[in-house]
Write a protein that holds these residues in place. Structure first.
Motif, PDB file in Angstrom:
ATOM      1  N   GLU A   1      -2.361  11.887  -5.352  1.00  0.00           N
ATOM      2  CA  GLU A   1      -3.185  12.927  -5.968  1.00  0.00           C
ATOM      3  C   GLU A   1      -4.642  12.814  -5.536  1.00  0.00           C
ATOM      4  N   VAL A   2      -5.155  11.588  -5.571  1.00  0.00           N
ATOM      5  CA  VAL A   2      -6.552  11.375  -5.177  1.00  0.00           C
ATOM      6  C   VAL A   2      -6.748  11.678  -3.702  1.00  0.00           C
ATOM      7  N   SER A   3      -5.806  11.245  -2.866  1.00  0.00           N
ATOM      8  CA  SER A   3      -5.948  11.448  -1.425  1.00  0.00           C
ATOM      9  C   SER A   3      -5.944  12.935  -1.060  1.00  0.00           C
ATOM     10  N   ILE A   4      -5.119  13.725  -1.773  1.00  0.00           N
ATOM     11  CA  ILE A   4      -5.075  15.169  -1.503  1.00  0.00           C
ATOM     12  C   ILE A   4      -6.403  15.822  -1.859  1.00  0.00           C
ATOM     13  N   THR A   5      -6.993  15.393  -2.969  1.00  0.00           N
ATOM     14  CA  THR A   5      -8.295  15.947  -3.346  1.00  0.00           C
ATOM     15  C   THR A   5      -9.374  15.583  -2.333  1.00  0.00           C
ATOM     16  N   LEU A   6      -9.152  14.490  -1.602  1.00  0.00           N
ATOM     17  CA  LEU A   6     -10.106  14.063  -0.574  1.00  0.00           C
ATOM     18  C   LEU A   6      -9.763  14.648   0.795  1.00  0.00           C
ATOM     19  N   GLY A   7      -8.731  15.498   0.834  1.00  0.00           N
ATOM     20  CA  GLY A   7      -8.396  16.198   2.066  1.00  0.00           C
ATOM     21  C   GLY A   7      -7.440  15.477   2.983  1.00  0.00           C
ATOM     22  N   THR A   8      -6.698  14.483   2.473  1.00  0.00           N
ATOM     23  CA  THR A   8      -5.753  13.732   3.305  1.00  0.00           C
ATOM     24  C   THR A   8      -4.366  13.749   2.676  1.00  0.00           C
ATOM     25  N   ASP A   9      -3.388  14.206   3.450  1.00  0.00           N
ATOM     26  CA  ASP A   9      -1.997  14.205   2.995  1.00  0.00           C
ATOM     27  C   ASP A   9      -1.335  12.935   3.515  1.00  0.00           C
ATOM     28  N   LEU A  10      -0.890  12.072   2.613  1.00  0.00           N
ATOM     29  CA  LEU A  10      -0.363  10.758   3.002  1.00  0.00           C
ATOM     30  C   LEU A  10       1.079  10.800   3.495  1.00  0.00           C
ATOM     31  N   HIS A  11       1.759  11.923   3.346  1.00  0.00           N
ATOM     32  CA  HIS A  11       3.199  11.981   3.623  1.00  0.00           C
ATOM     33  C   HIS A  11       3.527  11.563   5.064  1.00  0.00           C
ATOM     34  N   LYS A  12       2.871  12.174   6.034  1.00  0.00           N
ATOM     35  CA  LYS A  12       3.186  11.871   7.437  1.00  0.00           C
ATOM     36  C   LYS A  12       2.799  10.439   7.798  1.00  0.00           C
ATOM     37  N   PHE A  13       1.700   9.955   7.221  1.00  0.00           N
ATOM     38  CA  PHE A  13       1.294   8.576   7.492  1.00  0.00           C
ATOM     39  C   PHE A  13       2.301   7.590   6.916  1.00  0.00           C
ATOM     40  N   ARG A  14       2.814   7.909   5.738  1.00  0.00           N
ATOM     41  CA  ARG A  14       3.793   7.037   5.111  1.00  0.00           C
ATOM     42  C   ARG A  14       5.049   6.916   5.987  1.00  0.00           C
TER      43      ARG A  14
ATOM     44  N   TYR B   1      -7.111   1.393   8.458  1.00  0.00           N
ATOM     45  CA  TYR B   1      -7.578   0.882   7.169  1.00  0.00           C
ATOM     46  C   TYR B   1      -8.014   1.984   6.208  1.00  0.00           C
ATOM     47  N   ARG B   2      -8.575   3.065   6.706  1.00  0.00           N
ATOM     48  CA  ARG B   2      -9.024   4.137   5.804  1.00  0.00           C
ATOM     49  C   ARG B   2      -7.833   4.774   5.083  1.00  0.00           C
ATOM     50  N   ILE B   3      -6.769   5.063   5.812  1.00  0.00           N
ATOM     51  CA  ILE B   3      -5.579   5.672   5.210  1.00  0.00           C
ATOM     52  C   ILE B   3      -4.923   4.702   4.234  1.00  0.00           C
ATOM     53  N   LEU B   4      -4.861   3.428   4.611  1.00  0.00           N
ATOM     54  CA  LEU B   4      -4.252   2.427   3.732  1.00  0.00           C
ATOM     55  C   LEU B   4      -5.064   2.267   2.450  1.00  0.00           C
ATOM     56  N   ASN B   5      -6.379   2.334   2.549  1.00  0.00           N
ATOM     57  CA  ASN B   5      -7.221   2.277   1.351  1.00  0.00           C
ATOM     58  C   ASN B   5      -6.954   3.475   0.441  1.00  0.00           C
ATOM     59  N   LEU B   6      -6.737   4.648   1.035  1.00  0.00           N
ATOM     60  CA  LEU B   6      -6.416   5.843   0.256  1.00  0.00           C
ATOM     61  C   LEU B   6      -5.062   5.704  -0.444  1.00  0.00           C
ATOM     62  N   MET B   7      -4.113   5.050   0.215  1.00  0.00           N
ATOM     63  CA  MET B   7      -2.778   4.895  -0.373  1.00  0.00           C
ATOM     64  C   MET B   7      -2.828   4.127  -1.687  1.00  0.00           C
ATOM     65  N   LEU B   8      -3.737   3.171  -1.783  1.00  0.00           N
ATOM     66  CA  LEU B   8      -3.871   2.426  -3.037  1.00  0.00           C
ATOM     67  C   LEU B   8      -4.395   3.312  -4.160  1.00  0.00           C
TER      68      LEU B   8
ATOM     69  N   ALA C   1       0.829  -1.207   0.000  1.00  0.00           N
ATOM     70  CA  ALA C   1       0.000   0.000   0.000  1.00  0.00           C
ATOM     71  C   ALA C   1       0.865   1.258   0.000  1.00  0.00           C
ATOM     72  N   ILE C   2       1.941   1.258   0.772  1.00  0.00           N
ATOM     73  CA  ILE C   2       2.805   2.438   0.891  1.00  0.00           C
ATOM     74  C   ILE C   2       3.429   2.807  -0.448  1.00  0.00           C
ATOM     75  N   VAL C   3       3.974   1.797  -1.139  1.00  0.00           N
ATOM     76  CA  VAL C   3       4.667   2.082  -2.407  1.00  0.00           C
ATOM     77  C   VAL C   3       3.761   1.860  -3.612  1.00  0.00           C
ATOM     78  N   LYS C   4       2.523   1.412  -3.344  1.00  0.00           N
ATOM     79  CA  LYS C   4       1.537   1.169  -4.410  1.00  0.00           C
ATOM     80  C   LYS C   4       2.118   0.288  -5.509  1.00  0.00           C
ATOM     81  N   ASN C   5       2.679  -0.833  -5.072  1.00  0.00           N
ATOM     82  CA  ASN C   5       3.355  -1.748  -5.995  1.00  0.00           C
ATOM     83  C   ASN C   5       2.983  -3.175  -5.627  1.00  0.00           C
ATOM     84  N   PRO C   6       2.399  -3.944  -6.560  1.00  0.00           N
ATOM     85  CA  PRO C   6       1.980  -5.320  -6.251  1.00  0.00           C
ATOM     86  C   PRO C   6       3.146  -6.266  -6.008  1.00  0.00           C
ATOM     87  N   LEU C   7       4.363  -5.887  -6.416  1.00  0.00           N
ATOM     88  CA  LEU C   7       5.529  -6.746  -6.208  1.00  0.00           C
ATOM     89  C   LEU C   7       6.257  -6.429  -4.907  1.00  0.00           C
TER      90      LEU C   7
END
Length: 353
Positions: free
Chosen positions: A240-253, A229-236, A95-101
């Protein structure tokens, strides 16, 4: 849509209950299996005495008691911790790197752990830690490289999934090069054998005192990520999408990477490098249950624990009188599963079909 969501919740709860029952049964069967022949009656007499003080005191001493309580049970409990921990960390890393591998070791952790272990064995660095020097140096290497990856990815701007991957690959190459150089200049075949065995993973060094320290941390980590789970779902969905939804993923990452690095470092310390669990289990769970982290994290933890228990049993009993590194067993099982995942047409990372 609402009915579909409501319908999915009981299915996941039911699956979790079934997996929990299978896990308990697996513990019950696995403790009776090993290269030393001990009757089921003797095994459970020892367990009942150790846990509940039921039975004659003579049951708690002797060779049978030592094999059951000091060798088999710690390995089973450690297999639960390692299997559950690696499976959940694999989900988080993907989820963090958005990579299936992605797997628990993708950000240079494996190379860092390898370098730490190689320094301990070849050069004797960390000898002050005594018999635990190899594991502790592996932990320091894994955790240290994770921190370096995090720092490097933030140079010249805030980190994102791509910068994390690139920083991890770069530092992984550096650590691998140093490890290879140390192995090349070493002329002690026994030291090389020790490094190789550790890199393949093993639960043979399981001890109750280490488990008592590590298991609560792994459980707390799993519980914490289940609440995220909500933040992890946003990471996928992406930054860009998360920022438009009002959540900055940087600190969570950053927070998630620090916690996963600690969990991986501890698991590397007690078991060496065990691959495929953290890569395969997340995909199997996503195929069946979708991508909602609220559902898949508990299920992945239980499934990973079950699989590692039985992989450890196989490693102990497949060849009588010797033990196969558990990493080999997992790879033999995991590689065909991974090929199956690649050729399966109705599954895409993130739930796309």
């Amino acid at each position: 849509m609402k009915n579909k969501v409501l319908k999915g919740v009981p299915i996941c709860i039911g699956t979790s209950v079934i997996l929990l029952i299978i896990l308990l049964l697996s513990i019950g069967f696995a403790v009776t299996m090993g290269s030393v022949d001990i009757s089921i009656k003797e095994v459970y007499e020892v367990i009942l005495y150790k846990l509940f003080n039921i039975g004659d005191s003579s049951i708690g001493i002797g060779a049978v008691s030592d094999v059951v309580w000091l060798i088999r049970m710690p390995r089973i409990v450690l297999a639960i911790a390692v299997g559950a921990g690696l499976s959940v960390v694999g989900i988080i890393m993907q989820a963090i790197v958005k990579n299936p591998l992605a797997d628990p070791y993708i950000l240079g952790v494996s190379s860092g752990a390898s370098l730490g272990a190689t320094l301990a064995v070849v050069l004797g660095i960390g000898s002050v830690f005594g018999s635990n020097s190899l594991g502790i140096m592996g932990f320091i290497g894994a955790f240290g490289v994770s921190i370096l990856v995090l720092m490097t990815s933030n140079i010249g701007g805030r980190s994102n999934s791509i910068k994390l991957l690139l920083a991890g690959m770069a530092l992984s190459s550096v650590c691998s090069s140093f490890s290879s150089f140390l192995v090349y200049i070493s002329d002690d075949s026994q030291k090389l054998k020790t490094i190789t065995f550790w890199l393949m993973g093993s639960l043979s060094g399981a001890k109750w005192n280490e488990i008592a320290f590590i298991l609560p941390i792994i459980i707390l980590g799993i519980i914490f990520f289940t609440t995220q789970y909500r933040i992890l779902n946003l990471m996928l969905l992406g930054d860009e999408v998360s920022i438009t939804l009002g959540t900055d993923l940087h600190k969570f990452r950053i927070i998630y990477l620090l916690i996963t690095s600690l969990m991986i470092g501890l698991l590397v310390y007690v078991s060496g490098m065990i691959g495929f669990i953290g890569l395969i289990i997340p995909h199997i769970v996503r195929i069946i249950f979708g991508t909602d982290h609220k559902k898949i994290i508990p299920i992945a933890a239980l499934l990973g624990a079950i699989i590692l228990i039985w992989a450890d049993v196989i490693s102990r009993i497949l060849i009588k009188g010797t033990e196969i590194p558990i990493g080999i067993v997992i790879s033999i099982i995991g590689a065909p599963l991974f090929v199956w995942l690649m050729i399966k047409k109705n599954y895409g990372f993130g739930g796309n079909k």
